[in-house]
Design a protein around this motif. Structure first.
Motif, PDB file in Angstrom:
ATOM      1  N   HIS A   2       8.064   5.846   8.529  1.00  0.00           N
ATOM      2  CA  HIS A   2       7.804   5.889   7.169  1.00  0.00           C
ATOM      3  C   HIS A   2       7.292   7.303   6.804  1.00  0.00           C
ATOM      4  CE1 HIS A   2       7.343   1.554   7.797  1.00  0.00           C
ATOM      5  NE2 HIS A   2       8.058   1.603   6.595  1.00  0.00           N
ATOM      6  N   GLU A  57       3.319   5.834  14.044  1.00  0.00           N
ATOM      7  CA  GLU A  57       3.123   4.578  13.568  1.00  0.00           C
ATOM      8  C   GLU A  57       2.603   3.781  14.743  1.00  0.00           C
ATOM      9  OE1 GLU A  57       6.237   2.973  11.059  1.00  0.00           O
ATOM     10  OE2 GLU A  57       6.171   4.643   9.469  1.00  0.00           O
ATOM     11  N   ASP A  59       1.306  -0.390  14.931  1.00  0.00           N
ATOM     12  CA  ASP A  59       1.100  -1.396  14.328  1.00  0.00           C
ATOM     13  C   ASP A  59       1.370  -1.323  12.728  1.00  0.00           C
ATOM     14  OD1 ASP A  59       0.348  -2.865  16.461  1.00  0.00           O
ATOM     15  OD2 ASP A  59      -1.739  -2.144  16.460  1.00  0.00           O
ATOM     16  N   GLY A  60       2.296  -0.421  12.436  1.00  0.00           N
ATOM     17  CA  GLY A  60       2.641  -0.364  10.954  1.00  0.00           C
ATOM     18  C   GLY A  60       1.754   0.819  10.105  1.00  0.00           C
ATOM     19  N   LYS A  61       1.073   1.414  10.929  1.00  0.00           N
ATOM     20  CA  LYS A  61       0.070   2.391  10.295  1.00  0.00           C
ATOM     21  C   LYS A  61      -0.018   3.726  10.948  1.00  0.00           C
ATOM     22  CE  LYS A  61      -3.255  -1.334   8.716  1.00  0.00           C
ATOM     23  NZ  LYS A  61      -4.479  -1.934   8.845  1.00  0.00           N
TER      24      LYS A  61
END
Length: 163
Positions: A2, A57, A59-61
């Protein structure tokens, strides 16, 4: 990966002090990145050439790590531990990183060999010539991308969570 903002990059670092975090020089051209083709975001600060910074990234963070390049060059032409590129299109150097938290404050570090300017995402996406008749070069590229992601994830988790 992202897209990152300067604020998300700065707040993501887990192995630096508050003072070091506020002093980070974050690249100004974040919008110019092709985030879909990056497995992690890495850069060097020209004012502190022995430091490297990477954000991935987990765990999506976003999780950021500060790395320090060894002052002594390696004796041989090493292979990057993350992209495992055997064609060696760029320099590979030894980096050490402090562990996060109490372990890092106690001086515990982890070292690894990485592409000097964090070219791994580009390296694994090259479509190499077929190695043999019937070789699926696209599938081999996809395996290299997955391998890079697994190596990055393992390294980041080890530094963030390891003791």
């Amino acid at each position: 990966m992202h897209a990152l903002t300067p604020a998300s990059v700065r707040s993501s670092f887990v192995n630096v002090s508050t003072r070091e975090r506020s002093a980070l020089v974050i690249p100004t051209d974040l919008d110019g990145n092709d985030w879909d083709r990056l497995d992690y975001f890495g850069w060097r600060d020209p004012k502190t050439p022995l430091l490297g910074f990477v954000v991935a990234e987990i765990d999506g963070k976003p999780v950021g790590l500060q790395l320090r390049q060894a002052e002594q060059p390696t004796r041989s032409r090493p292979q990057c531990s993350w992209c495992a590129d055997v064609t060696l299109p760029n320099d590979v150097v030894f980096f050490a990183a402090r562990r996060a938290g109490k372990a890092g404050r106690a001086g515990n570090t982890v070292g690894t060999l990485l592409c000097a300017n964090f070219e791994c995402s580009r390296n694994v996406r090259r479509l190499d010539p077929p190695a043999y008749l019937g070789h699926d070069a696209a599938a081999a590229r996809d395996r290299r991308i997955e391998g890079l992601r697994a190596h990055v994830d393992s390294f980041f988790r080890d530094l963030r969570d390891g003791a």
